[in-house]
Design an enzyme around this catalytic site. Structure first.
Site, PDB file in Angstrom:
ATOM      1  N   HIS A 101      60.985   6.564 -13.132  1.00  0.00           N
ATOM      2  CA  HIS A 101      59.939   7.351 -12.489  1.00  0.00           C
ATOM      3  C   HIS A 101      60.378   8.797 -12.325  1.00  0.00           C
ATOM      4  O   HIS A 101      61.561   9.128 -12.367  1.00  0.00           O
ATOM      5  CB  HIS A 101      59.612   6.772 -11.109  1.00  0.00           C
ATOM      6  CG  HIS A 101      60.778   6.802 -10.165  1.00  0.00           C
ATOM      7  ND1 HIS A 101      61.776   5.868 -10.197  1.00  0.00           N
ATOM      8  CD2 HIS A 101      61.119   7.675  -9.176  1.00  0.00           C
ATOM      9  CE1 HIS A 101      62.679   6.136  -9.269  1.00  0.00           C
ATOM     10  NE2 HIS A 101      62.302   7.243  -8.632  1.00  0.00           N
ATOM     11  N   ARG A 122      70.305   9.209 -12.640  1.00  0.00           N
ATOM     12  CA  ARG A 122      69.557  10.214 -13.386  1.00  0.00           C
ATOM     13  C   ARG A 122      69.611   9.860 -14.868  1.00  0.00           C
ATOM     14  O   ARG A 122      70.682   9.806 -15.472  1.00  0.00           O
ATOM     15  CB  ARG A 122      70.152  11.600 -13.123  1.00  0.00           C
ATOM     16  CG  ARG A 122      69.272  12.754 -13.552  1.00  0.00           C
ATOM     17  CD  ARG A 122      69.930  14.088 -13.236  1.00  0.00           C
ATOM     18  NE  ARG A 122      70.068  14.301 -11.805  1.00  0.00           N
ATOM     19  CZ  ARG A 122      71.210  14.609 -11.200  1.00  0.00           C
ATOM     20  NH1 ARG A 122      72.322  14.720 -11.889  1.00  0.00           N
ATOM     21  NH2 ARG A 122      71.242  14.794  -9.904  1.00  0.00           N
TER      22      ARG A 122
END
Length: 322
Positions: free
Chosen positions: A170, A190
């Site tokens: 997301h 990340r």
């Protein structure tokens, strides 16, 4: 017998802006401020009580030193975190682990979260989920940098709600502001960062590719949300998410135009954020002014109370396992 009002903890971010100051009148630090942790008991990033005998204490210490205010909970750490996010630029594409993986690898809690969209520029979209059918396909597309093929882009506007279970790829993108309700955790992997250079280091920010592949749910499945709407006195109550879909928290949107006499019901305490309008919270002994940006906890001793005014609130409560 009084609510616990809280002042936020602010975080500067490469993608942040200044809307937290202009919209909520918060006294934010200089520079790019991306997050206001408005109800937080997370480590050193906790919000601070502003009223009563607890004034000046962090929510983390209040929770640990006064368990009776929270119904003597099982959890040793405050389980939820509520924050505003101001995406003045695209956030990195990321994914969070579940409790089992986070405890084993990071010695922390997992991170399931949710977004209620407060503002979105025309044409805005979220990155939410992916197209890979197998983990091998996911890894192959990531390693080849096939981001346009892999990432799902979902159009978004103010008032939309997204539940983001652990394992969901997301990202917010430029021009979106949300209120996020989540597990109290800061474990983020990340996956992709647009090859940006960090102003402070002059280097690209670290990626966590292998861990991201490990924890991503494959294939992606959108959660089934019912968005139940009920009318109770002068309050329209929208259930955004609740157990068993969300085992970690209940979440409601309240649209009030008048008076709403209510209580804790089966919940040990409630987290309340006013996202628009003005009003009052009335208890047996006092009345408290509320406005956009006000954040508070209704503790276990306040069984009955009344909201009055014209305002929109987001209210949450811990899941049954907390």
């Amino acid at each position: 017998m009084e609510p616990i009002f809280l002042t936020p903890y602010f975080r500067s971010k490469i993608w942040g802006g200044r809307k937290l100051e202009t919209i909520f009148n918060y006294d934010i630090p200089d520079g790019k401020v991306g997050e206001a942790w408005v109800i937080s008991g997370y480590k050193d990033d906790a919000s601070t009580a502003t009223n009563g005998e607890l004034k000046g204490k962090s929510l983390r210490s209040i929770y640990q030193e006064n368990p009776e205010l929270f119904g003597n909970p099982k959890s040793k750490e405050f389980p939820l975190l509520v924050k505003f996010l101001d995406a003045n630029d695209d956030l990195s594409v990321q994914v969070h682990p579940d409790d089992d993986y986070a405890e084993k690898v990071e010695n922390d809690r997992g991170k399931t979260e949710s977004w209620y969209v407060l503002q979105a520029d025309p044409g805005s979209y979220l990155i939410y989920g992916h197209t890979a059918k197998t983990r091998a396909e996911l890894a192959d597309m990531i390693n080849k940098g096939q981001w346009d093929k892999l990432l799902r882009k979902v159009p978004v506007k103010a008032g939309n709600f997204f539940y983001v279970p652990a394992g969901t790829i997301h990202a917010l993108t430029k021009g979106i502001m949300v209120i996020e309700t989540q597990q109290s955790s800061d474990v983020t992997y990340r996956l992709y960062d647009y090859d940006r250079i960090d102003d402070k280091t002059g280097q690209k920010r670290d990626l966590h590719t292998e861990k991201s592949i490990d924890v991503t749910t494959v294939p992606h499945v959108d959660p089934k949300l019912n968005g139940k709407i009920e009318q109770d006195q002068d309050a329209q109550i929208t259930t955004l998410v609740a157990p068993p879909v969300s085992p970690h928290f209940y979440l409601w949107q309240i649209d009030l135009n008048g008076e709403w006499r209510t209580g804790l019901n089966e919940h040990p305490y409630l987290l309340v954020t006013v996202i628009d309008g003005f009003g009052q919270l009335e208890t047996e002994s006092d009345s408290y002014q509320l406005k956009k940006g006000t954040n508070l906890i209704i503790p276990n001793q306040m069984k009955k109370f009344t909201f009055t005014g014209k305002m929109k609130m987001v209210i949450s409560a811990p899941g049954n396992d907390e």
